[in-house]
Design an enzyme around this catalytic site. Structure first.
Site, PDB file in Angstrom:
ATOM      1  N   ASN A 169     -11.235  -4.585  -5.649  1.00  0.00           N
ATOM      2  CA  ASN A 169     -12.487  -3.944  -6.080  1.00  0.00           C
ATOM      3  C   ASN A 169     -13.488  -4.879  -6.757  1.00  0.00           C
ATOM      4  O   ASN A 169     -14.691  -4.615  -6.730  1.00  0.00           O
ATOM      5  CB  ASN A 169     -12.199  -2.705  -6.938  1.00  0.00           C
ATOM      6  CG  ASN A 169     -11.460  -3.029  -8.205  1.00  0.00           C
ATOM      7  OD1 ASN A 169     -10.913  -4.119  -8.353  1.00  0.00           O
ATOM      8  ND2 ASN A 169     -11.425  -2.092  -9.133  1.00  0.00           N
ATOM      9  N   GLU A 264      -3.195  -6.705 -15.531  1.00  0.00           N
ATOM     10  CA  GLU A 264      -4.155  -5.620 -15.750  1.00  0.00           C
ATOM     11  C   GLU A 264      -3.941  -4.644 -14.613  1.00  0.00           C
ATOM     12  O   GLU A 264      -4.277  -4.934 -13.461  1.00  0.00           O
ATOM     13  CB  GLU A 264      -5.593  -6.155 -15.747  1.00  0.00           C
ATOM     14  CG  GLU A 264      -5.929  -7.027 -16.934  1.00  0.00           C
ATOM     15  CD  GLU A 264      -5.882  -6.301 -18.272  1.00  0.00           C
ATOM     16  OE1 GLU A 264      -5.936  -5.057 -18.305  1.00  0.00           O
ATOM     17  OE2 GLU A 264      -5.754  -6.993 -19.298  1.00  0.00           O
ATOM     18  N   CYS A 298     -10.855   0.376 -12.189  1.00  0.00           N
ATOM     19  CA  CYS A 298      -9.724   0.741 -13.028  1.00  0.00           C
ATOM     20  C   CYS A 298     -10.231   1.463 -14.261  1.00  0.00           C
ATOM     21  O   CYS A 298      -9.550   2.304 -14.825  1.00  0.00           O
ATOM     22  CB  CYS A 298      -8.938  -0.501 -13.417  1.00  0.00           C
ATOM     23  SG  CYS A 298      -9.925  -1.718 -14.237  1.00  0.00           S
TER      24      CYS A 298
HETATM   25  N1  LIG Z   1      -6.652  -2.851 -15.056  1.00  0.00           N
HETATM   26  C1  LIG Z   1      -7.498  -3.515 -14.294  1.00  0.00           C
HETATM   27  O1  LIG Z   1      -8.184  -4.416 -14.736  1.00  0.00           O
HETATM   28  C2  LIG Z   1      -7.648  -3.170 -12.857  1.00  0.00           C
HETATM   29  C3  LIG Z   1      -6.720  -2.420 -12.192  1.00  0.00           C
HETATM   30  N2  LIG Z   1      -6.875  -2.159 -10.866  1.00  0.00           N
HETATM   31  C4  LIG Z   1      -5.893  -1.324 -10.206  1.00  0.00           C
HETATM   32  O2  LIG Z   1      -5.612  -1.877  -8.925  1.00  0.00           O
HETATM   33  C5  LIG Z   1      -5.401  -0.871  -7.967  1.00  0.00           C
HETATM   34  C6  LIG Z   1      -6.304  -1.057  -6.776  1.00  0.00           C
HETATM   35  O3  LIG Z   1      -6.395  -2.385  -6.386  1.00  0.00           O
HETATM   36  P1  LIG Z   1      -5.543  -2.949  -5.169  1.00  0.00           P
HETATM   37  O4  LIG Z   1      -6.181  -4.225  -4.756  1.00  0.00           O
HETATM   38  O5  LIG Z   1      -5.367  -1.896  -4.127  1.00  0.00           O
HETATM   39  O6  LIG Z   1      -4.145  -3.189  -5.879  1.00  0.00           O
HETATM   40  P2  LIG Z   1      -2.806  -3.810  -5.274  1.00  0.00           P
HETATM   41  O7  LIG Z   1      -1.840  -3.812  -6.393  1.00  0.00           O
HETATM   42  O8  LIG Z   1      -2.433  -3.152  -4.017  1.00  0.00           O
HETATM   43  O9  LIG Z   1      -3.213  -5.301  -4.881  1.00  0.00           O
HETATM   44  C7  LIG Z   1      -3.644  -6.224  -5.834  1.00  0.00           C
HETATM   45  C8  LIG Z   1      -3.387  -7.621  -5.339  1.00  0.00           C
HETATM   46  O10 LIG Z   1      -1.988  -7.834  -5.194  1.00  0.00           O
HETATM   47  C9  LIG Z   1      -1.714  -8.385  -3.910  1.00  0.00           C
HETATM   48  N3  LIG Z   1      -0.354  -8.025  -3.542  1.00  0.00           N
HETATM   49  C10 LIG Z   1       0.109  -7.004  -2.785  1.00  0.00           C
HETATM   50  N4  LIG Z   1       1.454  -7.038  -2.707  1.00  0.00           N
HETATM   51  C11 LIG Z   1       1.859  -8.108  -3.418  1.00  0.00           C
HETATM   52  C12 LIG Z   1       3.121  -8.662  -3.747  1.00  0.00           C
HETATM   53  N5  LIG Z   1       4.257  -8.142  -3.316  1.00  0.00           N
HETATM   54  N6  LIG Z   1       3.138  -9.764  -4.505  1.00  0.00           N
HETATM   55  C13 LIG Z   1       2.015 -10.317  -4.971  1.00  0.00           C
HETATM   56  N7  LIG Z   1       0.790  -9.833  -4.710  1.00  0.00           N
HETATM   57  C14 LIG Z   1       0.706  -8.736  -3.956  1.00  0.00           C
HETATM   58  C15 LIG Z   1      -2.799  -7.778  -3.042  1.00  0.00           C
HETATM   59  O11 LIG Z   1      -2.932  -8.509  -1.843  1.00  0.00           O
HETATM   60  P3  LIG Z   1      -3.269  -7.748  -0.457  1.00  0.00           P
HETATM   61  O12 LIG Z   1      -4.623  -7.216  -0.613  1.00  0.00           O
HETATM   62  O13 LIG Z   1      -3.143  -8.816   0.552  1.00  0.00           O
HETATM   63  O14 LIG Z   1      -2.226  -6.668  -0.310  1.00  0.00           O
HETATM   64  C16 LIG Z   1      -3.990  -7.923  -3.963  1.00  0.00           C
HETATM   65  O15 LIG Z   1      -4.451  -9.235  -3.971  1.00  0.00           O
HETATM   66  C17 LIG Z   1      -5.648   0.415  -8.717  1.00  0.00           C
HETATM   67  O16 LIG Z   1      -4.427   0.938  -9.131  1.00  0.00           O
HETATM   68  C18 LIG Z   1      -6.434  -0.001  -9.924  1.00  0.00           C
HETATM   69  O17 LIG Z   1      -6.366   0.849 -11.017  1.00  0.00           O
HETATM   70  C19 LIG Z   1      -7.916  -2.624 -10.178  1.00  0.00           C
HETATM   71  C20 LIG Z   1      -8.858  -3.374 -10.793  1.00  0.00           C
HETATM   72  C21 LIG Z   1      -8.806  -3.686 -12.187  1.00  0.00           C
HETATM   73  O1  LIG Z   2     -11.382  -3.557 -11.765  1.00  0.00           O
HETATM   74  C1  LIG Z   2     -12.033  -2.871 -12.492  1.00  0.00           C
HETATM   75  O2  LIG Z   2     -12.137  -1.698 -12.332  1.00  0.00           O
HETATM   76  C2  LIG Z   2     -12.800  -3.635 -13.489  1.00  0.00           C
HETATM   77  O3  LIG Z   2     -11.963  -4.384 -14.268  1.00  0.00           O
HETATM   78  C3  LIG Z   2     -13.731  -2.754 -14.221  1.00  0.00           C
HETATM   79  O4  LIG Z   2     -14.788  -3.523 -14.589  1.00  0.00           O
HETATM   80  P1  LIG Z   2     -16.081  -2.796 -15.154  1.00  0.00           P
HETATM   81  O5  LIG Z   2     -15.614  -1.767 -16.109  1.00  0.00           O
HETATM   82  O6  LIG Z   2     -16.861  -3.872 -15.805  1.00  0.00           O
HETATM   83  O7  LIG Z   2     -16.750  -2.180 -13.977  1.00  0.00           O
END
Ligand SMILES: NC(=O)C1=CN([C@@H]2O[C@H](COP(=O)(O)OP(=O)(O)OC[C@H]3O[C@@H](n4cnc5c(N)ncnc54)[C@H](OP(=O)(O)O)[C@@H]3O)[C@@H](O)[C@H]2O)C=CC1
Ligand SMILES: O=C(O)[C@H](O)COP(=O)(O)O
Length: 498
Positions: A169, A264, A298
Site C-alpha cells: 500500500n 508493523e 493500516c
Molecule cells: N502497521 C503498518 O504499518 C502497516 C500494516 N499493513 C498491513 O499489511 C497488510 C496488507 O499489506 P500486504 O502487502 O498485503 O501484506 P503481506 O503481509 O501480504 O505482504 C507484505 C510483504 O511481505 C511479503 N511476503 C509475503 N510472504 C512472505 C514471506 N513468507 N516471507 C517474507 N515476506 C513475505 C510480500 O511480498 P509479496 O507481495 O511478493 O507477497 C510483501 O512484500 C494489512 O494487514 C495491513 O494492515 C500495511 C501497511 C502498513
Molecule cells: O501502511 C499504512 O497504512 C501506513 O503506514 C499509513 O500511513 P498514513 O497513516 O500516513 O497514511
C-alpha cells in the site's frame, strides 16, 4: 513512462531487472512474476523471479559493502542520502505512474507518496547526523561500591545487513522508511519489494543508484514473497528485519533467528465518538480516515464506536460525505479506486455478506465491479459479525453503537490488534483518560489515526507489531550500543587533593 529516460537500464524486453552488485540484472531463473493492474485486471508489468543463489550473492556483497560503508564518515553518508532524495523527487512522475498502475493509488496521492518519501530520506539524513553524532559518557562512582576509576564512552554502531520488506500500500514510502535509517546508520540493505508495487520500488532504487551509493550496499531482489520470502527472512546473512505487512509478519517473527525485528502489522483502529464531540469534525475525519486510498491503510479507521445518543446524527453526517466520494479509476484521481487484487475484493465481499446475513444496516447499496467496491457504511454492527473484528482493507466501514465509554474501550481492547485509535470529544480530561485506557500504540485526539508526520513514533502492540518506527526510532533500532571503558589506575579526582 515506466522504464524510460533515466530508467531505461532497469528493463529489458518487457521484464524489469533486479538490482545486485550495483548493476541491473536478469535472473538466471528465466522466470518472471506478473504484476496485475488492479483496475484492468490485466498484466501491467513483469519482474524477475530471483533464485536462491541470487539471494545468496546479494547477501555476500551486502556484507562486504557494509564493512567499508561503516567507515564512511557520517556527513558523507548524509550527503548521498540528500542526493538520492533530490533525484527521487525529480522523478516523481514516472514513479507515481507505477503506483497508479500497480496498486491503483489515486494519481495525486501517488505523487504525494513519492514527494513524502524524498522528504523522509532528507530528514533521516539530518536526524542521523544529529543523533549518531552523540554518545554517552558515564563515570563509575555513581554505582554503589565503585570509585571514580572507570570512564565509559558509548556510541552507536551499525548492525550489518538489514532486510527490508514493505507492503503493497505504500511500497515506496515504506521502503525508504527502512532504507534511509539503515544506510545513515552504516548498514547495508537488501530490499524485497511487494509484488504489487515492485516496479515503483525498482525505480526508487534506481534513484539511489544514480546518487552514487557504493556497489552492493543496496540490493533489490524481486519474486513472490511466498516463494523467496522464507529464504530471505531465515538467511544467516541478515542481521535485522524491518517488515511492514499483515499476518505474514507474525509468521516471520516465529521463524527468524536471534536478530532484531521491526514489525508493523495490521490494525483495527477504533474511532470512539462521545456525546460532546464536534460531530462535523468527527464525520469528516471518519470519512477521510476510513475511505482514503479505499481503506487500504493500516491506520484507516476500521470501526466507529459511537454513543447511541449521537449515533443517528453522526451516521447521517458521514453518509452525506460518503455520497460525495468519487468512485472510479486511479488515473482520474477518484477517491475510491479498485482494491489491490481480486482475492482482496473477494475477502471484503465475504465480510459484507456476513454482516448482511446477520442484519447489519446497509447505509448504501453494496456494489462491486471487478476489484472496484463502492464505499459502504454498515450501521448497527454487532460483535458477532466478522466486520466488527477483522480488517477489511477496503472501503467498508462498520459502526457499532455503544451506551458507555467503557463499552467502547472494552471493544477496542478486546481486539487482537493495537495499532492506533482515536477519540472525539471536547473534554480534554476525558480524552486523556480514554487515551490511557486504550491498548494501542497511538491514540489521536480529535483526528483520525495516521502514521505521519514521518518523524513521529509509530508502533503497534499485540498483533500489530514489534518495536517502534518513525525516523528517530528506526535509526536507533538499526544500531547497537558500543561501549569503550577507560580504566584508570587511581580514582580520577584524587590528583591535586590533599
Ligand atoms: N502497521 C503498518 O504499518 C502497516 C500494516 N499493513 C498491513 O499489511 C497488510 C496488507 O499489506 P500486504 O502487502 O498485503 O501484506 P503481506 O503481509 O501480504 O505482504 C507484505 C510483504 O511481505 C511479503 N511476503 C509475503 N510472504 C512472505 C514471506 N513468507 N516471507 C517474507 N515476506 C513475505 C510480500 O511480498 P509479496 O507481495 O511478493 O507477497 C510483501 O512484500 C494489512 O494487514 C495491513 O494492515 C500495511 C501497511 C502498513
Ligand atoms: O501502511 C499504512 O497504512 C501506513 O503506514 C499509513 O500511513 P498514513 O497513516 O500516513 O497514511
Amino acid at each position: 513512462m515506466a522504464g524510460n529516460g533515466v530508467f531505461v537500464d532497469i528493463i529489458e524486453g518487457d521484464v524489469f531487472k533486479y538490482y545486485s552488485e550495483g548493476e541491473w540484472k536478469k535472473s538466471a531463473s528465466g522466470k518472471s512474476v506478473a504484476i496485475i493492474n488492479p483496475t484492468t485486471r490485466k498484466t501491467q508489468y513483469k519482474v524477475q523471479a530471483c533464485t536462491q543463489e541470487e539471494v545468496n550473492k546479494v547477501m555476500e556483497v551486502a556484507k562486504a559493502a557494509q564493512k567499508s560503508w561503516s567507515k564512511t564518515p557520517l556527513w558523507k553518508r548524509a550527503e548521498l542520502l540528500h542526493k538520492a532524495a533530490a533525484i527521487l523527487k525529480e522523478h516523481k512522475a514516472p514513479i507515481a505512474e507505477c503506483l497508479v498502475k500497480e496498486i491503483a493509488k489515486p494519481a495525486k496521492d501517488a505523487v504525494t507518496e513519492v514527494v513524502r518519501s524524498g522528504d523522509l530520506v532528507s530528514y533521516t539524513a539530518e536526524e542521523g547526523v544529529r543523533i549518531l553524532g552523540e554518545g554517552k559518557f558515564l563515570v563509575s562512582d555513581s554505582f554503589p561500591g565503585n570509585e571514580r576509576t572507570k570512564y565509559c564512552l558509548t556510541s552507536k554502531i551499525p548492525l550489518g545487513v538489514i532486510l527490508a520488506i514493505p507492503p503493497f500500500n505504500y511500497p515506496v514510502n515504506l521502503a525508504v522508511s527502512k532504507i534511509a535509517p539503515a544506510l545513515i546508520a552504516g548498514n547495508s540493505l537488501v530490499l524485497k519489494p511487494p509484488t504489487q508495487g515492485a516496479v515503483a520500488c525498482l525505480h526508487m532504487v534506481h534513484c539511489f543508484h544514480l546518487a552514487g551509493f557504493p556497489k552492493g550496499l543496496i540490493s533489490c531482489v524481486t519474486g513472490k514473497g511466498s516463494e523467496i520470502g522464507d529464504f530471505l527472512t531465515m538467511h544467516p546473512g541478515v542481521h535485522c528485519i524491518s517488515f511492514t505487512g499483515g499476518d505474514t509478519g507474525v509468521a516471520i517473527s516465529k521463524k527468524a533467528g536471534m536478530i532484531p525485528l521491526q514489525m508493523e502489522l495490521g490494525g483495527k483502529d477504533a474511532c470512539i465518538v462521545l456525546e460532546d464531540a464536534d460531530l462535523d469534525l468527527a464525520a469528516g475525519s471518519i470519512v477521510k480516515g476510513g475511505f482514503s486510498y479505499s481503506g487500504q491503510r493500516c491506520t484507516a479507521v476500521k470501526v466507529v464506536l459511537v454513543m447511541e445518543s449521537v449515533a443517528d446524527t453522526l451516521v447521517e453526517k458521514v453518509n452525506a460525505k460518503v455520497a460525495k466520494l468519487t468512485v472510479g479509476p486511479p488515473e482520474d484521481d477518484c477517491d475510491i479506486t479498485p482494491v489491490v487484487s481480486e482475492s482482496s475484493a473477494n475477502f471484503i465481499e465475504g465480510l459484507v455478506m456476513d454482516a448482511k446475513q446477520k442484519n447489519a444496516t446497509f447505509c448504501q447499496q453494496y456494489k462491486r465491479e471487478g476489484n472496484l467496491i463502492w464505499p459502504l457504511l454498515l450501521d448497527n454492527v454487532r460483535p458477532d459479525m466478522r466486520i466488527a473484528w477483522e480488517e477489511p482493507f477496503g472501503p467498508v466501514l462498520p459502526v457499532i453503537r455503544i451506551n458507555s465509554v467503557e463499552e467502547g474501550i472494552h471493544h477496542c481492547n478486546a481486539s487482537n490488534f493495537g495499532l492506533q485509535g482515536c477519540v472525539f470529544t471536547k473534554d480534554i480530561n476525558k480524552a486523556i483518560l480514554i487515551s490511557d485506557a486504550m491498548e494501542t500504540g497511538t491514540v489521536q485526539i480529535n483526528s483520525a489515526p495516521a502514521r505521519g508526520p514521518d518523524h513521529f513514533p509509530f508502533q503497534g502492540i499485540k498483533d500489530s507489531g514489534i518495536g517502534s518506527q518513525g525516523i528517530t526510532n528506526s535509526i536507533n533500532m538499526m544500531t547497537k550500543v558500543k561501549t569503550t571503558v577507560i580504566n584508570l589506575p587511581t580514582p580520577s579526582y584524587t590528583m591535586g587533593k590533599l
